[in-house]
Design an enzyme around this catalytic site. Structure first.
Site, short mmCIF file in Angstrom:
data_model
loop_
_atom_site.label_atom_id
_atom_site.label_comp_id
_atom_site.label_asym_id
_atom_site.label_seq_id
_atom_site.Cartn_x
_atom_site.Cartn_y
_atom_site.Cartn_z
CG HIS A 134 -1.92 -1.14 1.18
ND1 HIS A 134 -2.42 -1.73 2.31
CD2 HIS A 134 -2.47 -1.82 0.12
CE1 HIS A 134 -3.24 -2.71 1.97
NE2 HIS A 134 -3.28 -2.79 0.66
CB CYS A 142 3.72 15.69 -8.20
SG CYS A 142 2.79 16.86 -9.23
N GLY A 233 0.02 -10.06 12.52
CA GLY A 233 -0.69 -8.85 12.90
C GLY A 233 -1.70 -8.34 11.90
CG LEU A 277 2.56 -10.42 16.15
CD1 LEU A 277 1.13 -10.20 16.62
CD2 LEU A 277 2.74 -9.83 14.76
#
Length: 294
Positions: A134, A142, A233, A277
């Site tokens: 992501h 830009c 997680g 974790l």
């Protein structure tokens, strides 16, 4: 393998967790582990999760690409929230879980890492071959000329443009978007690209955007080459991450999940360990990187 510290910290030995961690250690000792990480790995670094026990469900609607690019008011409000949220994300340091993953990679147990996180903490801990599914909040792009710059440069420009901005966040989300009262957003000034005057955006994938195909392709390559897909997680609520679990199961690749709380990947996992974790991963790293005595 020895008893995980997690089993002793609360004064009670959870035999199921001990057995599960030992089994996971045996899987990982064979090598060929690919990690898929989510927001739960970064909570010990002070970055809240969305759904896990260490965080709360976000109260605001995530910014969409369409709203950001088409609505100047929504864009201004987003930048005010994100500018404040960056102060938390940008100052975060890797935790024991990140360092353990990097250590497992250095000793050859873990190969590639696919992360849904945008905080860059895997790399800060020393990991390599990280697919940032992501994107990364530390970069700015830009939308007109495509130029990429460092977030710190933009933060300085926004500080200069908004000398009286002293809002306090109600909450910070894992994507760096802070939650503020609307009255704190009034008058916030955004800035444009220094090169072309175009629209600036964090180099992350918003809702309504698609993950760049080269990242998806590389992630599938890593998964398909693995012996074990280790999910760390992540609640696997969104398909963006869950699809890799589904592909692993389809190809007969083992799936193990370490996550606090429920996960939508549990039906597909050979192992699901509900434990911290920051304790389980350092334990595994210490066991698997220890020299063999003959």
């Amino acid at each position: 393998m020895g008893v995980p510290p997690a089993a002793r910290d609360h004064g009670v030995v959870d035999l199921q967790v001990v057995e599960q961690v030992a089994e996971l250690g045996a899987w990982m000792a064979e090598g060929g582990v690919v990690v898929l990480s989510g927001a739960g790995l970064s909570t010990d670094s002070g970055i809240p999760d969305y759904r896990g026990p260490s965080g709360s469900a976000r109260r605001s609607t995530p910014m969409t690409y369409q709203a950001f690019t088409r609505d100047p008011i929504a864009r201004r409000r987003y930048w005010a929230r994100s500018h404040l949220g960056w102060r938390t994300i940008g100052e975060a340091f890797p935790n024991d879980g990140h360092r353990a993953v990097a250590g497992l990679q250095r000793c050859g147990v873990v190969g590639g890492i696919i992360t849904q996180n945008v905080d860059g903490l895997h790399q800060a801990a020393g990991a390599g071959d990280v697919v940032e599914l992501h994107g990364n909040l530390s970069r700015i792009v830009c939308l007109d000329c495509g130029d990429r710059t460092e977030r710190e440069l933009l933060a300085a420009r926004l500080d200069e443009a908004n000398p009286g901005f002293e809002a306090a966040a109600i909450a910070i989300n894992a994507d760096g978007d802070a939650e503020l009262d609307d009255t704190d957003l009034d008058g916030f000034q955004i800035v444009d690209c220094l090169g072309c005057g175009g629209m600036l955006k964090p180099d992350v994938v918003y809702f309504g955007e698609t993950v760049p195909p080269e990242r998806v392709s590389r992630s599938f390559e890593l998964v398909c080459s693995a012996r074990t897909l280790l999910v760390l997680g992540s609640s696997l609520t969104v398909m963006s991450g869950r699809r890799f679990v589904l592909r692993a199961v389809k190809d007969g690749i083992r799936v193990a999940i370490v996550n606090r709380g429920v996960t939508r990947g549990e039906p597909y996992a050979g192992l699901h360990i509900d434990a911290p974790l920051g304790i389980v991963l350092p334990h595994l790293a210490a066991e698997l990187s220890a020299p063999v005595h003959i």
